[in-house]
Design an enzyme around this catalytic site. Structure first.
Site, mmCIF file in Angstrom:
data_model
loop_
_atom_site.group_PDB
_atom_site.id
_atom_site.type_symbol
_atom_site.label_atom_id
_atom_site.label_comp_id
_atom_site.label_asym_id
_atom_site.label_seq_id
_atom_site.Cartn_x
_atom_site.Cartn_y
_atom_site.Cartn_z
ATOM 1 N N SER A 169 0.868 -1.184 0.000
ATOM 2 C CA SER A 169 0.000 0.000 0.000
ATOM 3 C C SER A 169 0.897 1.224 0.000
ATOM 4 C CB SER A 169 -0.854 -0.016 1.273
ATOM 5 O OG SER A 169 -1.480 1.218 1.484
ATOM 6 N N TYR A 217 -1.605 -0.768 10.548
ATOM 7 C CA TYR A 217 -1.682 -1.083 9.110
ATOM 8 C C TYR A 217 -0.399 -0.621 8.407
ATOM 9 C CZ TYR A 217 -3.731 -1.245 4.368
ATOM 10 O OH TYR A 217 -3.986 -1.514 3.034
HETATM 11 P P1 NAD Z 1 -11.118 -6.449 0.002
HETATM 12 O O1 NAD Z 1 -11.577 -6.353 1.412
HETATM 13 O O2 NAD Z 1 -12.103 -6.581 -1.083
HETATM 14 O O3 NAD Z 1 -10.077 -7.661 -0.153
HETATM 15 C C1 NAD Z 1 -9.380 -8.244 0.883
HETATM 16 C C2 NAD Z 1 -9.502 -9.745 0.702
HETATM 17 O O4 NAD Z 1 -8.691 -10.415 1.676
HETATM 18 C C3 NAD Z 1 -10.949 -10.228 0.906
HETATM 19 O O5 NAD Z 1 -11.296 -11.111 -0.140
HETATM 20 C C4 NAD Z 1 -10.877 -10.951 2.231
HETATM 21 O O6 NAD Z 1 -11.817 -11.989 2.363
HETATM 22 C C5 NAD Z 1 -9.438 -11.481 2.178
HETATM 23 N N1 NAD Z 1 -8.964 -11.867 3.501
HETATM 24 C C6 NAD Z 1 -8.981 -11.127 4.630
HETATM 25 N N2 NAD Z 1 -8.522 -11.861 5.649
HETATM 26 C C7 NAD Z 1 -8.205 -13.072 5.150
HETATM 27 C C8 NAD Z 1 -7.689 -14.257 5.709
HETATM 28 N N3 NAD Z 1 -7.442 -14.381 7.023
HETATM 29 N N4 NAD Z 1 -7.469 -15.324 4.898
HETATM 30 C C9 NAD Z 1 -7.744 -15.248 3.588
HETATM 31 N N5 NAD Z 1 -8.251 -14.151 3.001
HETATM 32 C C10 NAD Z 1 -8.468 -13.080 3.787
HETATM 33 O O7 NAD Z 1 -10.211 -5.174 -0.217
HETATM 34 P P2 NAD Z 1 -9.110 -4.859 -1.339
HETATM 35 O O8 NAD Z 1 -9.047 -3.387 -1.387
HETATM 36 O O9 NAD Z 1 -9.373 -5.592 -2.598
HETATM 37 O O10 NAD Z 1 -7.769 -5.355 -0.631
HETATM 38 C C11 NAD Z 1 -6.807 -6.184 -1.269
HETATM 39 C C12 NAD Z 1 -5.421 -5.806 -0.811
HETATM 40 O O11 NAD Z 1 -5.128 -4.488 -1.272
HETATM 41 C C13 NAD Z 1 -5.222 -5.781 0.711
HETATM 42 O O12 NAD Z 1 -3.975 -6.355 1.040
HETATM 43 C C14 NAD Z 1 -5.210 -4.311 1.033
HETATM 44 O O13 NAD Z 1 -4.487 -4.027 2.213
HETATM 45 C C15 NAD Z 1 -4.573 -3.740 -0.216
HETATM 46 N N6 NAD Z 1 -4.824 -2.318 -0.465
HETATM 47 C C16 NAD Z 1 -6.102 -1.859 -0.590
HETATM 48 C C17 NAD Z 1 -6.317 -0.507 -0.820
HETATM 49 C C18 NAD Z 1 -7.711 0.080 -0.952
HETATM 50 O O14 NAD Z 1 -7.862 1.302 -0.841
HETATM 51 N N7 NAD Z 1 -8.730 -0.699 -1.239
HETATM 52 C C19 NAD Z 1 -5.226 0.362 -0.941
HETATM 53 C C20 NAD Z 1 -3.934 -0.140 -0.816
HETATM 54 C C21 NAD Z 1 -3.755 -1.499 -0.588
#
Ligand code: NAD
Length: 253
Positions: free
Chosen positions: A137, A150
């Site tokens: 991130s 985080y």
């Molecule tokens: P999201 O919540 O849709 O995806 C996160 C996924 O991780 C979900 O499918 C969830 O079920 C899965 N997950 C959580 N805990 C888990 C576990 N214990 N075992 C297996 N799966 C698990 O949100 P997203 O935005 O698609 O996030 C994906 C990645 O991107 C994450 O690592 C997040 O930190 C990162 N990210 C997101 C953003 C944002 O603004 N959305 C920005 C920067 C980074």
């Protein structure tokens, strides 16, 4: 036939948001994608919409679940691409953050990456063109208020990425991190809900608040992140190794 034809790609947290978009993207280049996550029904719905994709249940905080899931994934051939995308977020001022909450975030975002990477280390080190992609991130490259746990986890992911890239540089596997700003997914929805609750802002104002952190003044779309993952998997990207690629509309890191 795409350049990833015959390769097995595992995407953790693959049933939603960024993970699902990455699976879709890698499948267009021919990869056989395995969507891993906790909610089997959601994974199966996602997999049904992607050619050759499979859904396998996996909780990245549970070592036994990771071992079983990766054994099942390997039944389709060595795992030569791993996208560590599963992640969770929450927010709290540091003086109110419990140790339990700090560790809950590290368990998914850092130790989860360790567990899944260990599960495919032999495959990746033996691959002709392997790829390890960690979804960090912009919070892995800079600090922000109320997310010290985080930020710590996403900085750790970049540290692990750089170390493994150095350690595996003589193999044919590259290790990189993608570092997006706010992306329009369920996770960003959580941040929007928090702003509304804490400040009384309306939804548009809350979105505008998040968008301020991006010099282009907008939230990213999942396809923009997926495109970078697709590019990293191209054979011509093999010199890109140990990088933390910022996607946030103009922040210099
Ligand atoms: P999201 O919540 O849709 O995806 C996160 C996924 O991780 C979900 O499918 C969830 O079920 C899965 N997950 C959580 N805990 C888990 C576990 N214990 N075992 C297996 N799966 C698990 O949100 P997203 O935005 O698609 O996030 C994906 C990645 O991107 C994450 O690592 C997040 O930190 C990162 N990210 C997101 C953003 C944002 O603004 N959305 C920005 C920067 C980074």
């Amino acid at each position: 036939m795409g350049h990833l034809t015959g390769q097995t790609a595992v995407i953790t947290g693959g049933g939603t948001g960024i993970g699902l978009a990455i699976a879709r993207r890698l499948a267009t280049d021919g990869a056989n994608c395995v969507l891993m996550g906790r909610n089997l029904e959601r994974l199966e719905t996602g997999a049904a919409s992607i050619p050759r994709a499979r859904a396998i249940q996996c909780d990245v905080t549970d070592a036994a679940s990771v071992a079983t899931a990766f054994d099942a994934a390997r039944a389709g051939g060595a795992v030569t691409i791993l996208v560590n995308n599963a992640g969770i977020a929450s927010s709290a001022p540091f003086h109110r953050m419990s140790e339990e909450e700090f560790l809950r975030i590290q368990d998914v975002n850092v130790t989860g990456v360790f567990r899944c990477t260990r599960a495919v280390t032999n495959d990746l080190r033996a691959a002709d063109s392997g790829r390890l992609i960690n979804i960090s991130s912009i919070a892995g490259l800079s600090g922000g208020p109320y997310i010290s746990h985080y930020c710590a986890s996403k900085h750790a992911v970049i540290g692990m990425t750089r170390a493994l890239a150095a350690e595996w540089a003589k193999t044919n596997t590259t290790v990189n991190a993608i570092c997006p700003g706010y992306v329009r997914t369920e996770m960003a929805e959580g941040a929007i809900r928090t702003i509304i609750e804490k400040t009384g802002a309306n939804r548009d104002q809350a979105i505008a608040e998040l968008a301020k952190s991006n010099p282009q003044g907008r939230l990213l779309e999942v396809e923009e992140v997926a495109e970078i993952a697709g590019w990293l998997c191209h054979p011509d990207s093999r010199s890109v190794n140990g990088q933390a690629i910022a996607l946030n509309g103009g922040h210099s890191m």
